[in-house]
Design an enzyme around this catalytic site. Structure first.
Site, PDB file in Angstrom:
ATOM      1  N   LYS A  70       0.831  -1.212   0.000  1.00 47.17           N
ATOM      2  CA  LYS A  70       0.000   0.000   0.000  1.00 47.17           C
ATOM      3  C   LYS A  70       0.860   1.255   0.000  1.00 47.17           C
ATOM      4  O   LYS A  70       0.484   2.286  -0.578  1.00 47.17           O
ATOM      5  CB  LYS A  70      -0.954   0.019   1.203  1.00 47.17           C
ATOM      6  CG  LYS A  70      -2.360  -0.390   0.855  1.00 47.17           C
ATOM      7  CD  LYS A  70      -2.591  -1.865   0.704  1.00 47.17           C
ATOM      8  CE  LYS A  70      -2.419  -2.442  -0.634  1.00 47.17           C
ATOM      9  NZ  LYS A  70      -2.498  -3.916  -0.676  1.00 47.17           N
ATOM     10  N   ASP A  77      -5.185 -17.873   7.046  1.00 47.42           N
ATOM     11  CA  ASP A  77      -4.843 -18.443   5.728  1.00 47.42           C
ATOM     12  C   ASP A  77      -4.600 -19.948   5.765  1.00 47.42           C
ATOM     13  O   ASP A  77      -4.661 -20.592   4.725  1.00 47.42           O
ATOM     14  CB  ASP A  77      -3.567 -17.782   5.176  1.00 47.42           C
ATOM     15  CG  ASP A  77      -3.819 -16.400   4.606  1.00 47.42           C
ATOM     16  OD1 ASP A  77      -4.928 -15.864   4.813  1.00 47.42           O
ATOM     17  OD2 ASP A  77      -2.906 -15.858   3.954  1.00 47.42           O
ATOM     18  N   ALA A 106      -6.444 -10.784   5.205  1.00 48.53           N
ATOM     19  CA  ALA A 106      -6.050 -10.396   6.565  1.00 48.53           C
ATOM     20  C   ALA A 106      -7.263 -10.169   7.457  1.00 48.53           C
ATOM     21  O   ALA A 106      -7.298 -10.625   8.607  1.00 48.53           O
ATOM     22  CB  ALA A 106      -5.206  -9.125   6.499  1.00 48.53           C
ATOM     23  N   HIS A 130     -23.278  15.491   0.716  1.00 48.73           N
ATOM     24  CA  HIS A 130     -22.899  15.955  -0.606  1.00 48.73           C
ATOM     25  C   HIS A 130     -21.802  16.997  -0.473  1.00 48.73           C
ATOM     26  O   HIS A 130     -21.898  17.873   0.377  1.00 48.73           O
ATOM     27  CB  HIS A 130     -24.109  16.589  -1.309  1.00 48.73           C
ATOM     28  CG  HIS A 130     -23.768  17.185  -2.634  1.00 48.73           C
ATOM     29  ND1 HIS A 130     -23.568  16.401  -3.749  1.00 48.73           N
ATOM     30  CD2 HIS A 130     -23.561  18.473  -3.021  1.00 48.73           C
ATOM     31  CE1 HIS A 130     -23.263  17.190  -4.769  1.00 48.73           C
ATOM     32  NE2 HIS A 130     -23.246  18.447  -4.364  1.00 48.73           N
TER      33      HIS A 130
HETATM   34  P1  NAI Z   1      -4.931 -15.097  -6.872  1.00 48.63           P
HETATM   35  O1  NAI Z   1      -5.458 -16.436  -6.537  1.00 48.63           O
HETATM   36  O2  NAI Z   1      -5.703 -13.875  -6.547  1.00 48.63           O
HETATM   37  O3  NAI Z   1      -4.620 -15.046  -8.462  1.00 48.63           O
HETATM   38  C1  NAI Z   1      -3.758 -15.975  -9.081  1.00 48.63           C
HETATM   39  C2  NAI Z   1      -3.987 -15.938 -10.579  1.00 48.63           C
HETATM   40  O4  NAI Z   1      -2.973 -16.704 -11.215  1.00 48.63           O
HETATM   41  C3  NAI Z   1      -5.316 -16.546 -10.985  1.00 48.63           C
HETATM   42  O5  NAI Z   1      -6.003 -15.634 -11.790  1.00 48.63           O
HETATM   43  C4  NAI Z   1      -4.918 -17.809 -11.743  1.00 48.63           C
HETATM   44  O6  NAI Z   1      -5.815 -18.142 -12.776  1.00 48.63           O
HETATM   45  C5  NAI Z   1      -3.542 -17.433 -12.307  1.00 48.63           C
HETATM   46  N1  NAI Z   1      -2.683 -18.582 -12.654  1.00 48.63           N
HETATM   47  C6  NAI Z   1      -2.474 -19.697 -11.919  1.00 48.63           C
HETATM   48  N2  NAI Z   1      -1.625 -20.534 -12.564  1.00 48.63           N
HETATM   49  C7  NAI Z   1      -1.276 -19.932 -13.733  1.00 48.63           C
HETATM   50  C8  NAI Z   1      -0.422 -20.281 -14.837  1.00 48.63           C
HETATM   51  N3  NAI Z   1       0.267 -21.424 -14.869  1.00 48.63           N
HETATM   52  N4  NAI Z   1      -0.314 -19.412 -15.869  1.00 48.63           N
HETATM   53  C9  NAI Z   1      -0.993 -18.244 -15.866  1.00 48.63           C
HETATM   54  N5  NAI Z   1      -1.794 -17.855 -14.844  1.00 48.63           N
HETATM   55  C10 NAI Z   1      -1.945 -18.687 -13.789  1.00 48.63           C
HETATM   56  O7  NAI Z   1      -3.479 -15.075  -6.216  1.00 48.63           O
HETATM   57  P2  NAI Z   1      -2.471 -13.890  -5.828  1.00 48.63           P
HETATM   58  O8  NAI Z   1      -2.740 -12.672  -6.626  1.00 48.63           O
HETATM   59  O9  NAI Z   1      -1.117 -14.518  -5.902  1.00 48.63           O
HETATM   60  O10 NAI Z   1      -2.837 -13.574  -4.323  1.00 48.63           O
HETATM   61  C11 NAI Z   1      -2.659 -14.586  -3.324  1.00 48.63           C
HETATM   62  C12 NAI Z   1      -3.592 -14.374  -2.159  1.00 48.63           C
HETATM   63  O11 NAI Z   1      -3.246 -13.210  -1.437  1.00 48.63           O
HETATM   64  C13 NAI Z   1      -5.028 -14.257  -2.594  1.00 48.63           C
HETATM   65  O12 NAI Z   1      -5.824 -15.084  -1.788  1.00 48.63           O
HETATM   66  C14 NAI Z   1      -5.342 -12.806  -2.370  1.00 48.63           C
HETATM   67  O13 NAI Z   1      -6.708 -12.615  -2.011  1.00 48.63           O
HETATM   68  C15 NAI Z   1      -4.402 -12.418  -1.238  1.00 48.63           C
HETATM   69  N6  NAI Z   1      -4.071 -10.999  -1.351  1.00 48.63           N
HETATM   70  C16 NAI Z   1      -5.020 -10.070  -1.069  1.00 48.63           C
HETATM   71  C17 NAI Z   1      -4.767  -8.744  -1.233  1.00 48.63           C
HETATM   72  C18 NAI Z   1      -5.857  -7.762  -0.968  1.00 48.63           C
HETATM   73  O14 NAI Z   1      -6.800  -8.092  -0.280  1.00 48.63           O
HETATM   74  N7  NAI Z   1      -5.781  -6.548  -1.501  1.00 48.63           N
HETATM   75  C19 NAI Z   1      -3.468  -8.235  -1.699  1.00 48.63           C
HETATM   76  C20 NAI Z   1      -2.566  -9.302  -2.007  1.00 48.63           C
HETATM   77  C21 NAI Z   1      -2.866 -10.613  -1.816  1.00 48.63           C
END
Ligand code: NAI
Length: 462
Positions: A51, A309, A317, A441
């Site tokens: 962030k 997790d 979180a 507003h």
């Molecule tokens: P994610 O599960 O959100 O996205 C992973 C993406 O990678 C998916 O779209 C999937 O289809 C793709 N993928 C998987 N294998 C692949 C391949 N071989 N080739 C191409 N694409 C492929 O996972 P991400 O972004 O790594 O986040 C991990 C976790 O951390 C999530 O559960 C997320 O919610 C959490 N997180 C949350 C945040 C927030 O609330 N702002 C910020 C960062 C992480």
């Protein structure tokens, strides 16, 4: 050997919040953490540092794109990457030391080191074994790597390495168009990197509302991010200075490559339970390593609980925090409750994306009769004044009862706006309840009210 009512293993948002609530409820509490600072992935190498970088680079984007139009003339700021990293590290430090202060204030012992559970009722940290009536496993998650891809945290990086690159890469390839990929992709795009996001699915942000996915991808494309969708990454070949990502198109099986100076692997995370001794203890896990728990976060072993997790559900979180508070109540003999139907998710790009409850796709699949009220930020005066009129608010409500079933926002401060709907949903409110509430507003929140009005007789400013 010291004796505690509760020992929590892991000091991320799940663990530290659980520890504080346990202490508030009068339980003698300790928390085990092996990192040099408290706060887990979120504070040290996740939510908080990302962030800081998102904020700094958004400021840069504003200076480059909108300042002149507002009459703020002059040279755009140049990027001092070392200083930006120092700002990020300072932000981390302020937050992690804040948790240390809260531990002291609540008389929570920090057991420094990596913990394991040799038997129920005992936690081993280093050479010392401590007794605990209840043990809470809150050890979080780790990066899920891809076969054929080796992370070195320099050229091929996880989110951890992406936060601390030696320099801004000229070309960044991102594997995975999920939350991490798009947040970090945005950071580096704003810093001038040529960013290519390679995603297995035919759309970005899996699990989100379809209309949000389309709008969001279009906006990111406008900001200069390149997308290769429907592409399965097979391998990454890295040298000391660059890497080549090979992927197969899911449409026609053709193979193609993307060259980059840095590759970010953002293909999800997996529960982190290594070294805890769960198997020997008899704690049941699924074949994907997720700890099995019941409705009170109890594992298959008496006195051992798990949250965050490392159990099922979204890896967020705030979900872990809620479970941390709830399990503390259970351990103290009270009732702990988490409403899993009302857990918001937010992507902190610009515009932000936020969602809670059902998507249109899920409602259609379930055959539920619903109505959708939508309002564009183009009709919101504040958003127009602030160069933030991209996006919309969509509220989904039951067709018969008008009860709110979900909400999806792409737009300014979406991550804050969504909570009005979370509270409404917790109270079982109808869209009309939100529509009849006076909204100040000019605020972005008026767009939420307008979307609620759109569920009824129609919005005013559209
Ligand atoms: P994610 O599960 O959100 O996205 C992973 C993406 O990678 C998916 O779209 C999937 O289809 C793709 N993928 C998987 N294998 C692949 C391949 N071989 N080739 C191409 N694409 C492929 O996972 P991400 O972004 O790594 O986040 C991990 C976790 O951390 C999530 O559960 C997320 O919610 C959490 N997180 C949350 C945040 C927030 O609330 N702002 C910020 C960062 C992480």
């Amino acid at each position: 050997m010291s004796s505690y009512d509760v020992i929590i293993i892991g000091s991320g948002p799940g663990g530290y919040v659980c520890a504080i609530r346990c202490a508030q409820l009068g339980l003698k509490t300790a928390c085990v953490e092996g990192r040099e600072t408290l706060g887990g992935t979120c504070l040290n190498v996740g939510c908080i540092p990302s962030k800081a970088l998102l904020h700094a680079t958004h400021m840069l984007h504003e200076a480059e794109h909108n300042f002149a139009d507002m009459g703020l003339k002059g040279k755009s700021p140049s990027v001092d990457w070392t200083q930006m990293q120092a700002y990020k590290d300072k932000t981390i430090g302020q937050n992690t030391s804040g948790i240390e202060y809260l531990f002291k204030k609540n008389k929570i012992d920090w057991l420094k080191g990596w913990g394991s559970i040799p038997e129920a009722g005992k936690v081993k940290v280093g050479d010392e074994v401590h007794e605990a009536k209840s043990i809470v496993v809150a050890t979080g998650s780790d990066v899920a790597t891809l076969p054929g891809v080796e992370i070195d945290e320099k050229i091929v990086v996880s989110s951890t390495g992406a936060l601390s690159l030696g320099k801004v890469p000229k070309r960044l390839a991102v594997i995975g168009a999920g939350v991490i990929g798009l947040e970090m992709g945005s950071v580096y795009r704003r810093l001038g990197s040529e960013v290519t996001v390679i995603e297995y699915l035919d759309h970005v942000t899996p699990g989100m509302d379809g209309e949000v996915q389309k709008t969001f991808q279009k906006l990111l494309k406008k900001q200069g991010l390149n997308f290769v969708l429907g592409a399965a990454v097979e391998k990454v070949d890295a040298t000391k200075t660059k890497a080549k990502v090979t992927y197969t198109s899911r449409k026609d099986d053709s193979e193609a490559t993307v060259e980059a100076d840095v590759v970010l692997v953002a293909t999800g995370r997996k529960p982190y339970t290594e070294g805890l001794g769960l198997d020997a203890l008899g704690v049941k896990t699924t074949d994907r390593g997720v700890i099995e728990t019941d409705g009170e976060w109890k594992t298959s072993v008496d006195g051992v609980y798990a949250i965050g997790d490392c159990i099922s559900g979204p890896m967020l979180a705030h979900k872990a925090e809620d479970e941390g508070m709830a399990v503390a109540e259970v351990i103290a003999g009270k009732h702990g409750h988490v409403n899993y139907g009302v857990i918001p998710s937010v992507i902190y790009t610009h515009p932000e994306v936020a969602a809670v409850g059902e998507t249109e796709e899920a409602l259609k699949e379930a055959g539920r009769a619903y109505k959708a009220g939508k309002f564009s930020f183009m009709g919101n005066g504040r958003a127009k004044a602030n160069f933030a009129a991209d996006g919309f608010v969509k509220i989904l409500a039951d067709k018969e009862t008008d009860r709110i079933l979900g909400a999806h926002i792409v737009g300014p401060m979406a991550g804050d706006l969504i909570h009005e709907i979370c509270v409404a949903m917790e109270f079982g409110a109808a869209a009309e309840d939100v529509a009849m509430t006076c909204h100040a507003h000019p605020t972005y929140s008026e767009a939420v009210r307008e979307a609620a009005l759109a569920c009824g007789d129609g919005p005013i400013h559209m």
